[in-house]
Design an enzyme around this catalytic site. Structure first.
Site, PDB file in Angstrom:
ATOM      1  N   CYS A  71       0.892  -1.162   0.000  1.00 18.84           N
ATOM      2  CA  CYS A  71       0.000   0.000   0.000  1.00 18.84           C
ATOM      3  C   CYS A  71       0.928   1.209   0.000  1.00 18.84           C
ATOM      4  O   CYS A  71       2.055   1.115  -0.492  1.00 18.84           O
ATOM      5  CB  CYS A  71      -0.954  -0.037   1.193  1.00 18.84           C
ATOM      6  N   ALA A  72       0.520   2.315   0.549  1.00 20.30           N
ATOM      7  CA  ALA A  72       1.382   3.501   0.547  1.00 20.30           C
ATOM      8  C   ALA A  72       2.624   3.294   1.411  1.00 20.30           C
ATOM      9  O   ALA A  72       3.741   3.561   0.971  1.00 20.30           O
ATOM     10  CB  ALA A  72       0.602   4.725   1.027  1.00 20.30           C
TER      11      ALA A  72
END
Length: 131
Positions: A71-72
């Site tokens: 994800c980020a």
């Protein structure tokens, strides 16, 4: 099918792993993928709909040996989806070649900050030719 738990991989390790046709990268970011870019060739399975789309991911990656989630920052969504998919495959009776489920350390943000290539195409799925 021998399947271990979820482990971590660095951006440097992913560079060489990504060349292997038996490896798939799974981006579980939500809307930020559309404006932040993505790792070339990655599959997009947003975390907010991930649980419903696991059967599709299992089908698309049936011949893969390694899946690398991110994800980020790979602190919540990436590891959560990786464990969720691990549990899904453990419970499923489907035939799957998967041996490794990994999470990208520091996520997409770490990938980009380390100077790794970022794709900004709008193709779904990304063909991986934009890096």
């Amino acid at each position: 099918m021998a399947r271990r738990g979820v482990s971590y991989v660095s951006a440097a390790q992913l560079v060489s792993l990504a060349r292997d046709p038996g490896v798939a990268i799974v981006d579980v970011r939500d809307e930020e993928r559309s404006y932040d870019g993505h790792i070339a060739g990655s599959h997009h399975y947003a975390s907010d709909t991930f649980a419903d789309r696991m059967p599709d991911l299992a089908q698309v990656t049936a011949a893969k040996e390694t899946l690398i989630f991110h994800c980020a920052l790979s602190q919540v969504r990436g590891p959560t989806c990786a464990r969720m998919f691990h549990d899904y495959l453990s419970d499923a009776k489907e035939d799957h070649e998967l041996k490794n489920i990994m999470v990208l350390e520091r996520g997409f943000n770490g990938w980009e900050l380390s100077g790794r290539p970022v794709c900004r195409c709008k193709e779904a799925p990304c063909k991986g030719t934009c890096s």
